[in-house]
Design a protein around this motif. Structure first.
Motif, short mmCIF file in Angstrom:
data_model
loop_
_atom_site.label_atom_id
_atom_site.label_comp_id
_atom_site.label_asym_id
_atom_site.label_seq_id
_atom_site.Cartn_x
_atom_site.Cartn_y
_atom_site.Cartn_z
N ARG A 82 -2.84 -9.58 -2.12
CA ARG A 82 -3.75 -8.48 -2.45
C ARG A 82 -3.12 -7.65 -3.56
NH1 ARG A 82 -8.87 -7.61 -0.75
NH2 ARG A 82 -8.53 -5.49 -0.02
N ARG A 83 -3.87 -7.45 -4.66
CA ARG A 83 -3.36 -6.69 -5.79
C ARG A 83 -4.40 -5.67 -6.23
NH1 ARG A 83 -0.20 -10.31 -10.10
NH2 ARG A 83 -2.19 -10.15 -11.18
N ALA A 84 -3.92 -4.59 -6.82
CA ALA A 84 -4.80 -3.53 -7.30
C ALA A 84 -4.36 -3.10 -8.69
CB ALA A 84 -4.75 -2.33 -6.34
N ASP A 85 -5.33 -2.73 -9.52
CA ASP A 85 -5.06 -2.21 -10.86
C ASP A 85 -5.25 -0.69 -10.86
OD1 ASP A 85 -4.60 -4.72 -11.96
OD2 ASP A 85 -6.73 -5.04 -12.38
N ALA A 86 -4.20 0.02 -11.22
CA ALA A 86 -4.24 1.48 -11.31
C ALA A 86 -4.32 1.87 -12.78
CB ALA A 86 -3.01 2.09 -10.66
N TYR A 87 -5.31 2.68 -13.12
CA TYR A 87 -5.52 3.12 -14.50
C TYR A 87 -5.01 4.55 -14.64
CZ TYR A 87 -8.60 -0.92 -15.01
OH TYR A 87 -9.10 -2.21 -15.06
N LEU A 88 -4.04 4.74 -15.53
CA LEU A 88 -3.50 6.06 -15.82
C LEU A 88 -3.70 6.35 -17.30
CD1 LEU A 88 -1.20 4.40 -13.87
CD2 LEU A 88 -0.45 6.78 -13.62
N TYR A 89 -3.90 7.63 -17.63
CA TYR A 89 -4.04 7.99 -19.05
C TYR A 89 -2.98 9.01 -19.40
CZ TYR A 89 -6.20 8.41 -23.58
OH TYR A 89 -6.43 8.35 -24.93
N ASP A 90 -2.29 8.70 -20.51
CA ASP A 90 -1.24 9.58 -21.04
C ASP A 90 -1.86 10.39 -22.18
OD1 ASP A 90 0.90 10.79 -22.27
OD2 ASP A 90 2.14 9.00 -22.35
N TYR A 91 -2.20 11.66 -21.91
CA TYR A 91 -2.86 12.50 -22.91
C TYR A 91 -1.91 12.93 -24.02
CZ TYR A 91 -6.29 12.76 -19.15
OH TYR A 91 -7.20 12.43 -18.18
N SER A 92 -0.63 12.97 -23.74
CA SER A 92 0.34 13.41 -24.74
C SER A 92 0.51 12.37 -25.85
CB SER A 92 1.69 13.71 -24.10
OG SER A 92 2.25 12.54 -23.53
N ALA A 93 0.32 11.10 -25.51
CA ALA A 93 0.46 10.03 -26.50
C ALA A 93 -0.82 9.24 -26.68
CB ALA A 93 1.58 9.08 -26.06
N ASP A 94 -1.89 9.64 -25.99
CA ASP A 94 -3.18 8.94 -26.05
C ASP A 94 -3.02 7.46 -25.81
OD1 ASP A 94 -5.31 10.91 -26.50
OD2 ASP A 94 -4.17 11.40 -28.28
N ARG A 95 -2.50 7.14 -24.61
CA ARG A 95 -2.29 5.76 -24.21
C ARG A 95 -2.95 5.52 -22.86
NH1 ARG A 95 3.73 4.47 -23.52
NH2 ARG A 95 3.49 6.21 -22.05
N LEU A 96 -3.60 4.38 -22.73
CA LEU A 96 -4.09 3.93 -21.44
C LEU A 96 -3.04 3.01 -20.84
CD1 LEU A 96 -6.36 3.64 -19.29
CD2 LEU A 96 -7.12 1.63 -20.59
#
Length: 217
Positions: A82-96
């Motif tokens: 079982r695997r899950a994808d976690a989406y995080l956003y870095d606003y300081s560098a505008d990176r997903l």
């Protein structure tokens, strides 16, 4: 999304039973083992969130990084874990940042980083955008006045508003909104207590810069 009469609620890929006839019947039956193709459970979402966020806690505490949401990983070439994808956003560098979590092992097994990729906004981002709108010296007062007229009471916080956010991608803008697409920007739609919607068609909320832009046309 609530399903009327079905006794359950679907939240971010997880199905949770709530009080009611079918919920009571399900509670009395033996739980079925979770298999590969099942939606993530609430416990799995919480576990994946904790594991994926472990390396970014300092930046998350400072508001530079936010966890957007967690989805089931559907990589058909992966094994049966079982695997899950976690989406995080870095606003300081505008990176997903996308971190794939092996829920059985409790570890991050893959990580990808991309710029210029804008997944749909999370509910937390919609709330943050509304807070920036309310703090704006020009628009904040107008939102509060419209809410008071529509609801017959004062607006207490952004949580009182009905919110819907869409990613904004610029198309020939010359002002500050031209940076959107690299910056993470939302078009925020605000529903009032009388079910009407505010005219926010010219407003763009820049979550990266923490500013409000007004489109010109």
């Amino acid at each position: 999304m609530a399903v009327a009469g079905a006794g359950m609620v679907t939240v971010a890929g997880a199905v949770l039973f709530i009080p009611g006839e079918q919920g009571s019947q399900a509670a009395g039956s033996a739980p079925r083992a979770v298999v590969q193709g099942d939606p993530l459970t609430a416990q799995e979402i919480a576990r994946a969130s904790t594991i994926a966020s472990a390396g970014s806690r300092e930046h998350m505490a400072a508001g530079q990084v936010k966890l957007l949401y967690v989805e089931r990983d559907d990589d058909k070439e992966a094994d049966e874990r079982r695997r899950a994808d976690a989406y995080l956003y870095d606003y300081s560098a505008d990176r997903l940042i996308v971190r794939t979590v092996d829920l059985d092992r409790g570890t991050v097994v893959e990580e990808s980083v991309a710029r210029g990729v804008q997944p749909p906004p999370s509910k937390a981002e919609e709330a943050t955008a509304a807070e920036l709108l309310l703090a704006h010296p020009q628009y904040g007062g107008g939102v509060r006045e419209s809410y008071a007229r529509a609801g017959g009471r004062q607006l207490r916080s952004a949580a009182d508003l009905g919110l819907r956010g869409l990613i904004f991608t610029p198309a020939g803008e010359r002002g500050p909104a031209r940076h959107c697409g690299i910056h993470r920007c939302l078009r925020l739609f605000v529903r009032l207590p009388d079910k009407t919607w505010l005219d926010t068609s010219r407003i763009v909320v820049d979550l990266s810069a923490k500013k409000i832009h007004t489109l010109e046309w």
